[in-house]
Design a protein around this motif. Structure first.
Motif, PDB file in Angstrom:
ATOM      1  N   ILE A  88       0.875  -1.114   0.121  1.00  0.00           N
ATOM      2  CA  ILE A  88      -0.147   0.008   0.058  1.00  0.00           C
ATOM      3  C   ILE A  88       0.973   1.129   0.016  1.00  0.00           C
ATOM      4  O   ILE A  88       1.687   1.404   0.764  1.00  0.00           O
ATOM      5  CB  ILE A  88      -1.066   0.035   1.106  1.00  0.00           C
ATOM      6  N   HIS A  89       0.600   2.013  -1.064  1.00  0.00           N
ATOM      7  CA  HIS A  89       1.402   3.277  -1.062  1.00  0.00           C
ATOM      8  C   HIS A  89       0.397   4.567  -0.541  1.00  0.00           C
ATOM      9  O   HIS A  89      -0.834   4.552  -0.791  1.00  0.00           O
ATOM     10  CB  HIS A  89       1.760   3.692  -2.490  1.00  0.00           C
ATOM     11  N   GLY A  90       0.918   5.613  -0.147  1.00  0.00           N
ATOM     12  CA  GLY A  90       0.116   6.809   0.216  1.00  0.00           C
ATOM     13  C   GLY A  90       0.903   7.653   1.353  1.00  0.00           C
ATOM     14  O   GLY A  90       2.109   7.336   1.505  1.00  0.00           O
ATOM     15  N   THR A  91       0.302   8.685   1.689  1.00  0.00           N
ATOM     16  CA  THR A  91       0.690   9.731   2.362  1.00  0.00           C
ATOM     17  C   THR A  91      -0.021  10.087   3.490  1.00  0.00           C
ATOM     18  O   THR A  91      -1.366  10.178   3.346  1.00  0.00           O
ATOM     19  CB  THR A  91       1.067  10.954   1.816  1.00  0.00           C
ATOM     20  N   LEU A  92       0.397   9.897   5.101  1.00  0.00           N
ATOM     21  CA  LEU A  92      -0.191  10.258   6.108  1.00  0.00           C
ATOM     22  C   LEU A  92       0.130  11.616   6.614  1.00  0.00           C
ATOM     23  O   LEU A  92       1.308  11.658   7.103  1.00  0.00           O
ATOM     24  CB  LEU A  92      -0.340   9.308   7.153  1.00  0.00           C
ATOM     25  N   ARG A  93      -0.894  12.753   6.499  1.00  0.00           N
ATOM     26  CA  ARG A  93      -0.268  14.101   6.916  1.00  0.00           C
ATOM     27  C   ARG A  93      -0.978  14.222   8.520  1.00  0.00           C
ATOM     28  O   ARG A  93      -2.228  14.198   8.521  1.00  0.00           O
ATOM     29  CB  ARG A  93      -0.884  14.967   6.247  1.00  0.00           C
ATOM     30  N   ILE A  94       0.153  14.341   9.394  1.00  0.00           N
ATOM     31  CA  ILE A  94      -0.445  14.056  10.865  1.00  0.00           C
ATOM     32  C   ILE A  94       0.079  15.630  11.371  1.00  0.00           C
ATOM     33  O   ILE A  94       1.236  16.121  11.432  1.00  0.00           O
ATOM     34  CB  ILE A  94       0.466  13.192  11.552  1.00  0.00           C
ATOM     35  N   ASN A 138      -8.672  20.397   5.053  1.00  0.00           N
ATOM     36  CA  ASN A 138      -8.184  19.215   4.626  1.00  0.00           C
ATOM     37  C   ASN A 138      -6.691  19.172   4.074  1.00  0.00           C
ATOM     38  O   ASN A 138      -6.157  18.601   3.170  1.00  0.00           O
ATOM     39  CB  ASN A 138      -9.023  18.694   3.330  1.00  0.00           C
ATOM     40  N   GLN A 139      -6.074  20.109   5.112  1.00  0.00           N
ATOM     41  CA  GLN A 139      -4.466  20.182   4.708  1.00  0.00           C
ATOM     42  C   GLN A 139      -4.025  19.229   5.568  1.00  0.00           C
ATOM     43  O   GLN A 139      -2.575  18.962   5.466  1.00  0.00           O
ATOM     44  CB  GLN A 139      -3.904  21.550   5.146  1.00  0.00           C
ATOM     45  N   LEU A 140      -4.507  18.386   6.603  1.00  0.00           N
ATOM     46  CA  LEU A 140      -4.159  17.326   7.567  1.00  0.00           C
ATOM     47  C   LEU A 140      -5.109  16.099   7.321  1.00  0.00           C
ATOM     48  O   LEU A 140      -6.261  16.401   7.294  1.00  0.00           O
ATOM     49  CB  LEU A 140      -3.797  17.858   8.998  1.00  0.00           C
ATOM     50  N   ASP A 141      -4.531  15.160   7.780  1.00  0.00           N
ATOM     51  CA  ASP A 141      -5.391  14.054   7.671  1.00  0.00           C
ATOM     52  C   ASP A 141      -6.010  13.566   8.979  1.00  0.00           C
ATOM     53  O   ASP A 141      -7.116  13.497   9.304  1.00  0.00           O
ATOM     54  CB  ASP A 141      -4.800  12.691   7.301  1.00  0.00           C
ATOM     55  N   ILE A 142      -5.244  13.714  10.111  1.00  0.00           N
ATOM     56  CA  ILE A 142      -5.493  13.716  11.577  1.00  0.00           C
ATOM     57  C   ILE A 142      -4.650  14.589  12.255  1.00  0.00           C
ATOM     58  O   ILE A 142      -3.607  14.951  11.848  1.00  0.00           O
ATOM     59  CB  ILE A 142      -5.089  12.147  11.643  1.00  0.00           C
ATOM     60  N   ILE A 143      -5.346  14.772  13.454  1.00  0.00           N
ATOM     61  CA  ILE A 143      -4.414  15.656  14.282  1.00  0.00           C
ATOM     62  C   ILE A 143      -4.221  15.200  15.800  1.00  0.00           C
ATOM     63  O   ILE A 143      -5.120  14.534  16.179  1.00  0.00           O
ATOM     64  CB  ILE A 143      -4.718  17.132  14.465  1.00  0.00           C
ATOM     65  N   TYR A 144      -3.143  15.240  16.448  1.00  0.00           N
ATOM     66  CA  TYR A 144      -2.870  14.773  17.738  1.00  0.00           C
ATOM     67  C   TYR A 144      -2.782  15.904  18.817  1.00  0.00           C
ATOM     68  O   TYR A 144      -1.602  16.520  18.748  1.00  0.00           O
ATOM     69  CB  TYR A 144      -1.575  13.745  17.743  1.00  0.00           C
ATOM     70  N   VAL A 145      -3.679  16.207  19.410  1.00  0.00           N
ATOM     71  CA  VAL A 145      -3.549  17.433  20.152  1.00  0.00           C
ATOM     72  C   VAL A 145      -3.828  17.411  21.645  1.00  0.00           C
ATOM     73  O   VAL A 145      -4.574  16.491  22.032  1.00  0.00           O
ATOM     74  CB  VAL A 145      -4.263  18.726  19.343  1.00  0.00           C
ATOM     75  N   SER A 146      -3.637  18.472  22.494  1.00  0.00           N
ATOM     76  CA  SER A 146      -4.099  18.265  23.847  1.00  0.00           C
ATOM     77  C   SER A 146      -4.914  19.548  24.361  1.00  0.00           C
ATOM     78  O   SER A 146      -4.496  20.628  23.834  1.00  0.00           O
ATOM     79  CB  SER A 146      -3.050  18.097  24.894  1.00  0.00           C
ATOM     80  N   ASN A 147      -5.936  19.447  24.387  1.00  0.00           N
ATOM     81  CA  ASN A 147      -7.114  20.502  24.867  1.00  0.00           C
ATOM     82  C   ASN A 147      -8.504  19.989  25.547  1.00  0.00           C
ATOM     83  O   ASN A 147      -8.195  18.973  25.987  1.00  0.00           O
ATOM     84  CB  ASN A 147      -7.694  21.047  23.432  1.00  0.00           C
ATOM     85  N   ALA A 148      -9.375  20.927  25.592  1.00  0.00           N
ATOM     86  CA  ALA A 148     -10.762  20.721  26.243  1.00  0.00           C
ATOM     87  C   ALA A 148     -11.118  19.580  25.355  1.00  0.00           C
ATOM     88  O   ALA A 148     -10.788  19.510  23.903  1.00  0.00           O
ATOM     89  CB  ALA A 148     -11.407  21.876  26.245  1.00  0.00           C
ATOM     90  N   LEU A 149     -12.177  18.918  25.839  1.00  0.00           N
ATOM     91  CA  LEU A 149     -12.716  17.622  25.098  1.00  0.00           C
ATOM     92  C   LEU A 149     -13.481  18.266  23.606  1.00  0.00           C
ATOM     93  O   LEU A 149     -14.130  19.557  23.830  1.00  0.00           O
ATOM     94  CB  LEU A 149     -13.813  17.219  25.767  1.00  0.00           C
ATOM     95  N   ASN A 150     -13.334  17.615  22.613  1.00  0.00           N
ATOM     96  CA  ASN A 150     -13.864  18.239  21.388  1.00  0.00           C
ATOM     97  C   ASN A 150     -15.236  18.056  21.385  1.00  0.00           C
ATOM     98  O   ASN A 150     -16.088  17.301  21.778  1.00  0.00           O
ATOM     99  CB  ASN A 150     -13.396  17.398  20.146  1.00  0.00           C
ATOM    100  N   SER A 151     -15.937  19.402  20.752  1.00  0.00           N
ATOM    101  CA  SER A 151     -17.505  19.425  20.937  1.00  0.00           C
ATOM    102  C   SER A 151     -17.739  19.743  19.384  1.00  0.00           C
ATOM    103  O   SER A 151     -19.181  19.974  19.298  1.00  0.00           O
ATOM    104  CB  SER A 151     -17.745  20.551  21.816  1.00  0.00           C
ATOM    105  N   ASP A 152     -17.017  19.926  18.552  1.00  0.00           N
ATOM    106  CA  ASP A 152     -17.396  20.193  17.170  1.00  0.00           C
ATOM    107  C   ASP A 152     -17.876  18.972  16.351  1.00  0.00           C
ATOM    108  O   ASP A 152     -17.276  18.081  16.263  1.00  0.00           O
ATOM    109  CB  ASP A 152     -16.140  20.568  16.440  1.00  0.00           C
ATOM    110  N   SER A 153     -19.102  19.143  15.873  1.00  0.00           N
ATOM    111  CA  SER A 153     -19.832  18.165  15.618  1.00  0.00           C
ATOM    112  C   SER A 153     -19.290  17.627  13.915  1.00  0.00           C
ATOM    113  O   SER A 153     -19.678  16.496  13.468  1.00  0.00           O
ATOM    114  CB  SER A 153     -21.157  18.188  15.023  1.00  0.00           C
TER     115      SER A 153
END
Length: 303
Positions: A88-94, A138-153
């Protein structure tokens, strides 16, 4: 109707600008224009209308948008059917906070590379608010952050872990060995802190305001490694995520101060857009984070 034209359409729809879309996709603007025009010709209706400096979706373009996302998801899924992970080929933007990059993401990278040797990983280090904005564009595929709990639908949370912000100082700091340090005593010392928009900085200001104290800063620097070095002055204090200082506390370089204050929790989280297809290699990255750092996960709090 080719898949590349669909990708280009979605990128322009996200950024509302042909030039920015071309830059993000590393295309000439004429290529983006040609792909959109070709797609409009095939569909038989205009997708965008230019008003001022932005390109807005027409009513027909808005109607086509969810179908375009569905087409892209189906095509992406089909490309991985029956393939071995090594093929499998691809790019993962984190997108990732610096503290989480060093405490977790880099530690799991060898396992990821072994399973998916032909998938490129692109790390983008930044602040949580900046990374969230790029995720939505859509400039990133996934983000790994520390913050208050996500509430964005519009954002899906696939992992969360309760963290704690702690007060730390050098091992020879006057408060290092004291029990039950009062806030008045603590706040009389200068602080070395990370970026002003971060959760640690904001929460520290809230604590100081609650007890009518004014904070003193010796340095503000957006780098955990630099903060650890600067704390060796044995006079300063910092307020940082506990997970980012595990090694420094374990080897005695820093000390967690015993402050008379309730625990200060917040959450590290893996987030991605609800319309994002999760390819096998992104799913594996998520699993590696979960395995590396046991999670506290409840679906109703993490959507």
């Amino acid at each position: 109707m080719d898949i590349q034209s669909i990708k280009t359409f979605l990128q322009v729809a996200n950024l509302e600008n042909f030039t920015k879309a071309a830059e993000e996709m590393n295309y000439a603007q004429s290529t983006v224009t040609m792909q959109i025009q070709r797609l409009e010709h095939e569909l038989g209706f205009p997708l965008f209308e230019r008003i001022g400096r932005k390109n807005y979706l027409t009513s027909a373009g808005l109607e086509f948008l969810p179908h375009a996302r569905e087409i892209l998801l189906i095509m992406q899924k089909v490309t991985t059917l029956g393939k071995d992970s090594a093929d499998i080929h691809g790019t993962l933007r984190i997108g990732v906070l610096e503290s989480l990059l060093f405490s977790t993401a880099l530690q799991i990278l060898p396992d990821f590379r072994q399973r998916y040797p032909n998938v490129d990983i692109q790390f983008k280090i930044g602040q949580a608010s900046e990374l969230l904005k790029q995720l939505k564009q859509n400039q990133l595929d996934i983000i790994y952050v520390s913050n208050a709990l996500n509430s964005d639908s519009t954002i899906s949370c696939c992992y969360r872990r309760k963290e704690e912000i702690i007060f730390v100082a050098g091992a020879s700091h006057p408060l290092a060995q004291k029990k039950h340090v009062s806030l008045d005593a603590l706040l009389s010392y200068p602080f070395i802190m990370a970026e002003p928009s971060g959760r640690c900085f904001i929460r520290l200001h809230e604590i100081a305001t609650e007890c009518n104290q004014k904070l003193r800063y010796s340095v503000i620097v957006d780098n955990i490694i630099a903060i650890v070095k600067l704390l060796q002055d044995q006079q300063s204090i910092s307020f940082l995520p506990g997970y980012s200082l595990v090694d420094e506390i374990k080897n005695g370089e820093l000390v967690k101060l015993d402050v008379d204050i309730p625990p200060q929790p917040y959450y590290s989280q893996l987030l991605y857009h609800v319309n994002k297809w999760v390819p096998p290699y992104m799913d594996y990255f998520i699993q590696l984070v979960r395995d590396a750092r046991p999670e506290y996960f409840k679906n109703e709090l993490c959507k």
